[in-house]
Design a protein around this motif. Structure first.
Motif, PDB file in Angstrom:
ATOM      1  N   CYS A   1      -4.626  46.736  26.415  1.00 38.97           N
ATOM      2  CA  CYS A   1      -4.600  45.400  26.601  1.00 38.97           C
ATOM      3  C   CYS A   1      -3.222  44.689  26.900  1.00 38.97           C
ATOM      4  CB  CYS A   1      -5.041  44.731  25.362  1.00 38.97           C
ATOM      5  SG  CYS A   1      -6.776  45.002  24.754  1.00 38.97           S
ATOM      6  N   LEU A   2      -1.973  45.655  26.638  1.00 40.96           N
ATOM      7  CA  LEU A   2      -0.701  45.285  27.201  1.00 40.96           C
ATOM      8  C   LEU A   2      -0.704  44.649  28.649  1.00 40.96           C
ATOM      9  CD1 LEU A   2       1.411  47.766  25.526  1.00 40.96           C
ATOM     10  CD2 LEU A   2       1.116  45.517  24.787  1.00 40.96           C
TER      11      LEU A   2
ATOM     12  N   LYS B   1       3.199  48.851  28.839  1.00 44.04           N
ATOM     13  CA  LYS B   1       2.112  49.699  28.912  1.00 44.04           C
ATOM     14  C   LYS B   1       2.622  51.069  29.086  1.00 44.04           C
ATOM     15  CE  LYS B   1      -1.540  48.110  31.464  1.00 44.04           C
ATOM     16  NZ  LYS B   1      -2.476  48.029  30.138  1.00 44.04           N
ATOM     17  N   VAL B   2       3.641  51.410  30.146  1.00 43.71           N
ATOM     18  CA  VAL B   2       4.071  52.597  30.259  1.00 43.71           C
ATOM     19  C   VAL B   2       4.457  53.303  28.978  1.00 43.71           C
ATOM     20  CG1 VAL B   2       5.895  53.887  31.424  1.00 43.71           C
ATOM     21  CG2 VAL B   2       4.473  52.389  32.734  1.00 43.71           C
ATOM     22  N   ALA B   3       5.548  52.618  28.424  1.00 44.00           N
ATOM     23  CA  ALA B   3       5.769  53.056  27.138  1.00 44.00           C
ATOM     24  C   ALA B   3       4.998  53.358  25.937  1.00 44.00           C
ATOM     25  CB  ALA B   3       7.009  51.834  26.476  1.00 44.00           C
ATOM     26  N   ALA B   4       3.757  52.340  25.968  1.00 42.64           N
ATOM     27  CA  ALA B   4       2.782  52.581  24.922  1.00 42.64           C
ATOM     28  C   ALA B   4       1.996  53.849  25.367  1.00 42.64           C
ATOM     29  CB  ALA B   4       1.832  51.408  24.763  1.00 42.64           C
ATOM     30  N   ALA B   5       1.668  54.093  26.682  1.00 44.92           N
ATOM     31  CA  ALA B   5       0.776  55.161  26.968  1.00 44.92           C
ATOM     32  C   ALA B   5       1.541  56.318  26.557  1.00 44.92           C
ATOM     33  CB  ALA B   5       0.549  55.126  28.413  1.00 44.92           C
ATOM     34  N   GLN B   6       2.855  56.489  27.025  1.00 42.83           N
ATOM     35  CA  GLN B   6       3.954  57.638  26.962  1.00 42.83           C
ATOM     36  C   GLN B   6       3.863  57.938  25.138  1.00 42.83           C
ATOM     37  OE1 GLN B   6       6.915  57.058  29.265  1.00 42.83           O
ATOM     38  NE2 GLN B   6       6.190  57.891  31.082  1.00 42.83           N
TER      39      GLN B   6
ATOM     40  N   PRO C   1      -8.975  43.625  30.828  1.00 44.19           N
ATOM     41  CA  PRO C   1      -7.746  43.594  30.062  1.00 44.19           C
ATOM     42  C   PRO C   1      -6.545  44.112  30.624  1.00 44.19           C
ATOM     43  CG  PRO C   1      -9.021  45.378  29.389  1.00 44.19           C
ATOM     44  CD  PRO C   1      -9.706  44.731  30.414  1.00 44.19           C
ATOM     45  N   GLY C   2      -5.275  43.786  30.085  1.00 45.48           N
ATOM     46  CA  GLY C   2      -4.182  44.462  30.606  1.00 45.48           C
ATOM     47  C   GLY C   2      -3.584  44.383  31.762  1.00 45.48           C
ATOM     48  N   ARG C   3      -4.017  43.176  32.465  1.00 47.16           N
ATOM     49  CA  ARG C   3      -3.698  43.013  34.031  1.00 47.16           C
ATOM     50  C   ARG C   3      -2.378  41.890  33.728  1.00 47.16           C
ATOM     51  NH1 ARG C   3      -8.312  41.969  37.407  1.00 47.16           N
ATOM     52  NH2 ARG C   3      -8.429  44.315  37.346  1.00 47.16           N
TER      53      ARG C   3
ATOM     54  N   GLU D   1      -0.187  59.204  34.242  1.00 46.44           N
ATOM     55  CA  GLU D   1      -0.213  58.184  35.194  1.00 46.44           C
ATOM     56  C   GLU D   1       0.768  57.123  35.008  1.00 46.44           C
ATOM     57  OE1 GLU D   1      -2.259  58.866  37.524  1.00 46.44           O
ATOM     58  OE2 GLU D   1      -4.212  59.179  36.793  1.00 46.44           O
ATOM     59  N   ALA D   2       1.261  56.986  33.772  1.00 51.55           N
ATOM     60  CA  ALA D   2       2.111  56.136  33.431  1.00 51.55           C
ATOM     61  C   ALA D   2       3.716  56.611  34.002  1.00 51.55           C
ATOM     62  CB  ALA D   2       2.464  56.097  31.827  1.00 51.55           C
TER      63      ALA D   2
END
Length: 270
Positions: A12-13, A19-24, A47-49, A115-116
């Motif tokens: 949702c970010l 988003k990259v930081a959260a995924a990693q 979401p997250g767009r 992917e991030a």
């Protein structure tokens, strides 16, 4: 906090860097997080767009030569947008579907983190480019399309279709397309173009693994539900109007990603 809730939060970010930081971060902690069964609440809008890039129909996007700085920037932006969407696709798979083994959720969290990384490499390289007039670019500066998320939304209530049509169909097309893009960039032969080739090497290597994960879980689901994988794929592709893969095919990468000789023979015969 458990893993699937964290995946939903990351999905949702809207800020790409967040988003990259959260995924990693999620991947770094995935082995220590619990995994719960939870019923999802469908989204209205995707979401997250972020507000940018502006989304347009694929056919309306202007074509530019990568032999020019703005053309190379456009190409990098296009691939970066695909990778940004791929973060969302992996995070969505990691939280949306109930009743799967724990390994399923951890697999897709790992995919989201990779992917991030891909998105970050492409974005950083895009930011490093400079146009003839001194112009610089960033993610969001060019229009983009929404094809990947459209299929994600269409398969939101069917995990078998999601595994069949996102990693095994849409992402597998990247296995075929990446060597063609790299060949074009090698002809450009500037340091900036050759750096893009190196980044695409990393992406191609990882995407083989991502498609392999999709193949694994698709076949696992078919075995669970009593479907014959090849025949059921045809049914799903027709039901969801999936795009037909077009040659040339990267047969070596597809074999490494777990496609069978039978599946490749069907592809090559179409």
């Amino acid at each position: 906090m458990e893993l699937r809730h964290r995946a939903l939060q990351a999905l949702c970010l809207t800020d790409p860097a967040e988003k990259v930081a959260a995924a990693q971060s999620l991947q770094a902690q995935a082995a220590t997080l619990s995994i719960a069964n939870q019923h999802f609440k469908p989204f209205g809008n995707p979401p997250g767009r972020p507000d940018r890039p502006v989304l347009v129909e694929r056919v309306s996007k202007p074509q530019r030569s990568p032999f020019t700085p703005d053309g190379l920037a456009t190409l990098l932006h296009t691939v970066a947008h695909i990778e940004f969407n791929a973060i969302n696709l992996a995070l969505d798979a990691a939280w949306r579907f109930d009743g799967m083994p724990d390994a399923f959720y951890r697999d897709w969290v790992r995919v989201a983190a990779e992917e991030a990384l891909h998105f970050s490499l492409l974005r950083s390289h895009l930011q490093s480019l400079q146009g003839h007039d001194g112009q610089h670019w960033d993610y969001g500066d060019f229009p983009a399309h929404d094809g990947l998320w459209t299929v994600c939304a269409a398969t939101s209530v069917d995990v078998v279709a999601r595994m069949a049509l996102v990693p095994r169909t849409l992402e597998a097309r990247g296995l075929d397309a990446t060597p063609l893009i790299q060949a074009k960039l090698r002809r450009v032969a500037t340091p900036q173009a050759l750096r893009a080739v190196e980044i695409l090497d990393t992406i191609l290597h990882d995407e083989v693994g991502h498609v392999a994960i999709g193949n694994h879980w698709y076949r696992w689901l078919c075995a669970r539900d009593g479907w014959e994988p090849v025949a059921h794929y045809r049914l799903l592709a027709e039901r969801y109007d999936a795009p037909q893969p077009k040659p040339p095919f990267n047969t070596q990468a597809r074999l490494q990603a777990g496609f069978t000789d039978e599946e490749l023979a069907i592809l090559l015969a179409t």
